[in-house]
Write an enzyme that holds these catalytic residues in place. Sequence first.
Site, short mmCIF file in Angstrom:
data_model
loop_
_atom_site.label_atom_id
_atom_site.label_comp_id
_atom_site.label_asym_id
_atom_site.label_seq_id
_atom_site.Cartn_x
_atom_site.Cartn_y
_atom_site.Cartn_z
N HIS A 86 1.23 65.61 59.15
CA HIS A 86 1.47 66.23 60.44
C HIS A 86 0.84 67.62 60.47
O HIS A 86 0.61 68.24 59.43
CB HIS A 86 2.97 66.33 60.71
CG HIS A 86 3.63 64.99 60.89
ND1 HIS A 86 4.55 64.73 61.88
CD2 HIS A 86 3.49 63.83 60.19
CE1 HIS A 86 4.96 63.47 61.78
NE2 HIS A 86 4.33 62.91 60.77
N GLU A 91 1.89 70.58 61.29
CA GLU A 91 2.64 71.67 60.68
C GLU A 91 2.57 71.60 59.16
O GLU A 91 2.43 72.62 58.47
CB GLU A 91 4.11 71.63 61.14
CG GLU A 91 4.31 71.85 62.64
CD GLU A 91 4.27 70.56 63.44
OE1 GLU A 91 3.50 69.64 63.07
OE2 GLU A 91 4.98 70.48 64.45
N CYS A 126 8.78 67.20 60.98
CA CYS A 126 8.25 68.54 60.71
C CYS A 126 9.36 69.59 60.70
O CYS A 126 9.30 70.55 59.93
CB CYS A 126 7.18 68.91 61.72
SG CYS A 126 5.66 67.99 61.45
N CYS A 178 7.97 67.54 65.74
CA CYS A 178 8.78 66.32 65.60
C CYS A 178 9.89 66.57 64.58
O CYS A 178 9.89 67.56 63.84
CB CYS A 178 7.90 65.15 65.18
SG CYS A 178 7.41 65.19 63.45
ZN ZN Z 1 5.48 66.36 62.98
#
Ligand code: ZN
Length: 295
Positions: free
Chosen positions: A101, A103, A131, A128
């Site tokens: 992801h 992040e 994360c 999300c």
């Molecule tokens: Zn994420």
Amino acid sequence: MNTRFNDALTQLPKALADTVSPMLTDHFAGHLSAEQLKELSDQSGLSGAELYLALLPIAATLSYAPISNFFVGAIAHGESGDIYMGANMELVGEALFHSVHAEQSAISHAWLAGEQKLVGITVNYSPCGHCRQFMTELNNNDNLIIRLPEQPAQPLTHYLPYAFGPKDLGMEDGLLDGNDHEMTLDSDDPLVQRALREANASYAPYSKTPAAIVLATESGQVFVGRYAENAAFNPSLPPMQMAINAMARQGIGFDRIHRAILVEGDKGQISFLHSASDALGTISQVQLETYKAQS
Ligand SMILES: [Zn+2]
């Protein structure tokens, strides 16, 4: 300037685009120093959060998302004043849990560059749950500020209240605190020794399995990934994914991989041998070289 940023630059205010453009060289992988940020601020009139938000299209350009075609960009702000961009990555042909992801990408970028604390994360879409959990592992999780377009800046605790984190498992330290596992490995190969150094700096407080990956191209470029474990286990970022993502951020084709090396501790409760081979196998014909380090 690398032409992969052409579209992103059209989304930036003109003064910012003109100033950042010469910084986007072929070697640019998303790191801007505090000095460069000052120059961008002076020339564009944007500062702090405004500047980070304006730079998000550049971060999103570092994405490799052939499955979703959804390009997420994140910017980690180091305590040093430098910023580190990251973007999402997906591997066609393997299960989605191999994804990285944005992040995670930005945080690993800062960690590999030597940052010891992050003060904020700016991202172009709401983080999300995966994360939010990953960021809770950071040593500065109580003070980390999250910035999104069209939203007031909020601490991570706003996005993940009642969090389960390292302290719940009795850990005093967190991700980005320094580690030295003091493992050794009998090899004269410089790339194996590099992988050992990265494994010694990896973060594996729960499984006690320090690990790292080195990917090297024939021309001598080296990309590394350290294991970044998480109290909730599944959001842990494995070292192969981190290393592949470092390549993707720089826009280097995976067909350039010439060697791939895994070093992991010999007394851990888990192993990356299979998952790292699977991930590598989707992007390269190169066989994974594996080493157990003595702890
Ligand atoms: Zn994420």
